[in-house]
Design an enzyme around this catalytic site. Structure first.
Site, PDB file in Angstrom:
ATOM      1  N   ASN A  25       0.827  -1.210   0.000  1.00  0.00           N
ATOM      2  CA  ASN A  25       0.000   0.000   0.000  1.00  0.00           C
ATOM      3  C   ASN A  25       0.866   1.267   0.000  1.00  0.00           C
ATOM      4  OD1 ASN A  25      -2.429  -1.538   0.279  1.00  0.00           O
ATOM      5  ND2 ASN A  25      -1.981  -1.762   2.456  1.00  0.00           N
ATOM      6  N   HIS A 111     -13.348  -1.514   7.178  1.00  0.00           N
ATOM      7  CA  HIS A 111     -12.171  -2.232   7.677  1.00  0.00           C
ATOM      8  C   HIS A 111     -12.417  -2.831   9.074  1.00  0.00           C
ATOM      9  CE1 HIS A 111      -7.932  -2.420   9.181  1.00  0.00           C
ATOM     10  NE2 HIS A 111      -7.679  -2.697   7.913  1.00  0.00           N
ATOM     11  N   GLU A 156     -15.640   4.266   4.570  1.00  0.00           N
ATOM     12  CA  GLU A 156     -14.324   4.577   4.006  1.00  0.00           C
ATOM     13  C   GLU A 156     -14.543   5.453   2.784  1.00  0.00           C
ATOM     14  OE1 GLU A 156     -12.020   0.928   3.374  1.00  0.00           O
ATOM     15  OE2 GLU A 156     -12.691   0.196   5.311  1.00  0.00           O
ATOM     16  N   SER A 160     -10.823  -0.669   0.904  1.00  0.00           N
ATOM     17  CA  SER A 160      -9.486  -1.263   0.903  1.00  0.00           C
ATOM     18  C   SER A 160      -9.357  -2.511   0.047  1.00  0.00           C
ATOM     19  CB  SER A 160      -9.063  -1.579   2.331  1.00  0.00           C
ATOM     20  OG  SER A 160      -9.957  -2.498   2.921  1.00  0.00           O
ATOM     21  N   ASP A 185     -12.964   7.119   6.825  1.00  0.00           N
ATOM     22  CA  ASP A 185     -11.604   6.577   6.853  1.00  0.00           C
ATOM     23  C   ASP A 185     -11.000   6.718   5.453  1.00  0.00           C
ATOM     24  OD1 ASP A 185      -9.310   5.059   6.963  1.00  0.00           O
ATOM     25  OD2 ASP A 185     -10.255   3.286   7.857  1.00  0.00           O
ATOM     26  N   HIS A 188      -7.020   4.732   2.105  1.00  0.00           N
ATOM     27  CA  HIS A 188      -6.557   4.432   0.741  1.00  0.00           C
ATOM     28  C   HIS A 188      -6.733   5.605  -0.218  1.00  0.00           C
ATOM     29  CE1 HIS A 188      -5.727   0.262   1.735  1.00  0.00           C
ATOM     30  NE2 HIS A 188      -6.773   0.372   2.525  1.00  0.00           N
ATOM     31  N   LYS A 219       0.442   4.137   4.662  1.00  0.00           N
ATOM     32  CA  LYS A 219       0.231   3.699   3.275  1.00  0.00           C
ATOM     33  C   LYS A 219       0.886   4.713   2.331  1.00  0.00           C
ATOM     34  CE  LYS A 219      -3.233   0.531   4.695  1.00  0.00           C
ATOM     35  NZ  LYS A 219      -4.511   0.381   5.362  1.00  0.00           N
TER      36      LYS A 219
HETATM   37  C1  LIG Z   1      -4.762  -0.200   6.763  1.00  0.00           C
HETATM   38  C2  LIG Z   1      -6.090   0.319   7.181  1.00  0.00           C
HETATM   39  C3  LIG Z   1      -6.320   0.781   8.470  1.00  0.00           C
HETATM   40  C4  LIG Z   1      -5.328   0.590   9.577  1.00  0.00           C
HETATM   41  O1  LIG Z   1      -4.277   1.454   9.473  1.00  0.00           O
HETATM   42  P1  LIG Z   1      -2.866   1.008  10.122  1.00  0.00           P
HETATM   43  O2  LIG Z   1      -2.113   2.258  10.215  1.00  0.00           O
HETATM   44  O3  LIG Z   1      -2.286   0.008   9.182  1.00  0.00           O
HETATM   45  O4  LIG Z   1      -3.190   0.402  11.450  1.00  0.00           O
HETATM   46  C5  LIG Z   1      -7.524   1.364   8.746  1.00  0.00           C
HETATM   47  N1  LIG Z   1      -8.489   1.475   7.817  1.00  0.00           N
HETATM   48  C6  LIG Z   1      -8.309   1.010   6.564  1.00  0.00           C
HETATM   49  C7  LIG Z   1      -9.400   1.147   5.580  1.00  0.00           C
HETATM   50  C8  LIG Z   1      -7.117   0.400   6.217  1.00  0.00           C
HETATM   51  O5  LIG Z   1      -6.965  -0.088   4.994  1.00  0.00           O
END
Ligand SMILES: *Cc1c(COP(=O)(O)O)cnc(C)c1O
Length: 367
Positions: A25, A111, A156, A160, A185, A188, A219
């Site tokens: 990512n 997620h 989101e 993801s 969130d 991505h 990411k």
């Molecule tokens: C990777 C991810 C997280 C978690 O983030 P980290 O910093 O890896 O703990 C949260 N939400 C989504 C949608 C993700 O893909």
């Protein structure tokens, strides 16, 4: 787990062999960028290796404050708070904001960290069908009728495992209609979508109507950690209530300094060039695989195979051709929706994508 003996990048070394990597990512290719490395080294030299304790206990190192100021400016919010991971950000924030008298409404595909946080919060939990506005409105109507408490909707911006986008404008309109809070969130999307990579909410012009903006520093930004951006009131509240922030040792200061460099590069001409390269690679792969670009605004390209064994077999055959693509299965995705999850980064070249396409075509012929 497969042990990797190289840096993260478009190529990784596993067991003495080099693989073309489509699993990361690290969308902008910043994880091994010289500036991020340099900032990490300088932070270690200046602040040492460890942070010593929770930021509420041991004093809060300036590196974290600088990063939070930079994030708030980047996201055009009043304030920001960073956590050790995105997972910890979701857990601490959701459990601080809602409890047993409240209702939390989640998109079906959010997620695991959001699902876990929702369960831990003790709030009544409702799930709406993925990106289904009618179903969301049904759940909001039900929530208004059945609770005097707070209603929190969580989704989101770019999903993801599917790489599709949420209809954020419409979701904002609905949460306003029913007086709910919205948490988005952008794990991505941050760094890659919209002007300067500010994310999808900003690109759609609704970021100032989203109460809680979440993301990860791990990411596209190339470092590690999680963040929440929002009003000063929200951030002050979280500092005092988010248990994953309060009762956890602060991340190493180098993580903050590295993320800071990631946030800065995302907003420069270099960041723009990296995004252009990334989306050129996406367009190449989409056109070769005959996928419509519009459906896939992100750097995540799922090749859905359905059966779990088929997905595993495909991943194995790709590895035999020195290409690393993860097979994603239940419980990360629903049963019967197993897939190869291809992620592209700015570090990939057109030749890398051509090699992947050739390998996928070979698989298709063999099957
Ligand atoms: C990777 C991810 C997280 C978690 O983030 P980290 O910093 O890896 O703990 C949260 N939400 C989504 C949608 C993700 O893909």
């Amino acid at each position: 787990m497969r042990r990797v003996d190289s840096t993260q990048g478009s190529h990784i070394e596993i067991g003495g062999k080099t693989f073309l990597n489509f699993s990361s990512n690290d969308y902008l290719g910043l994880a091994s960028h010289p500036t991020l490395r340099e900032m990490a080294i300088r932070a270690v030299e200046k602040f040492g290796a460890g942070a010593g304790a929770s930021r509420l206990i041991c004093g809060s190192l300036v590196a974290f404050h600088q990063l939070e100021d930079a994030l708030a400016t980047f996201k055009k919010t009043e304030a920001a708070l960073t956590f050790s991971t995105g997972y910890a950000a979701a857990l601490g924030t959701i459990t601080a904001l809602v409890g047993q008298d409240d209702i939390i409404i989640l998109d079906k595909l959010v997620h695991a960290c959001i699902v876990d946080a929702a369960k831990l919060s003790g709030a009544k939990l409702r799930i709406f069908d993925h990106n289904d506005l009618n179903d969301l409105e049904d759940k909001l109507r039900w929530a208004r009728k059945n609770s005097q408490g707070q209603i929190l909707v969580v989704t989101e911006s770019i999903f993801s495992m599917d790489g599709d986008a949420a209809p954020l404008r419409e979701i904002v309109a609905l949460k306003e209609k029913y007086g709910a809070w919205l948490m988005v969130d952008e794990a991505h999307a941050t760094g890659i979508i919209g002007e300067n990579g500010r994310g999808l909410a900003d690109a759609l012009g609704v970021s100032n109507q989203i109460e809680i903006q979440m993301g990860t520093l791990g990411k596209a930004l190339g470092a590690s950690g999680g963040y929440i951006c929002g009003s000063r009131t929200l951030i002050d509240f979280l500092v005092n209530r988010a248990r994953s922030f309060i009762f956890s040792t602060a991340p190493i200061p180098a993580a903050a300094a590295t993320a800071m460099a990631g946030v800065q590069i995302a907003q420069t001409a270099e960041g723009e060039t990296r995004r252009k390269n990334l989306f050129a690679r996406c367009a190449e792969l989409n056109s070769k695989l005959k996928i419509e670009d519009a459906k896939l605004p992100s750097a995540i390209i799922p090749l859905i195979l359905g059966d779990e064994n088929r997905a595993l077999e495909a991943a194995t055959k790709l590895r035999e051709q020195n290409i690393f693509v993860p097979a994603i299965r239940y419980p990360t995705v629903a049963r019967g929706a197993a897939r190869l999850r291809v992620t592209l980064t700015a570090a990939h070249t057109a030749a890398d994508v051509a090699e992947l396409v050739a390998a996928l075509n070979k698989l298709a012929i063999e099957n």
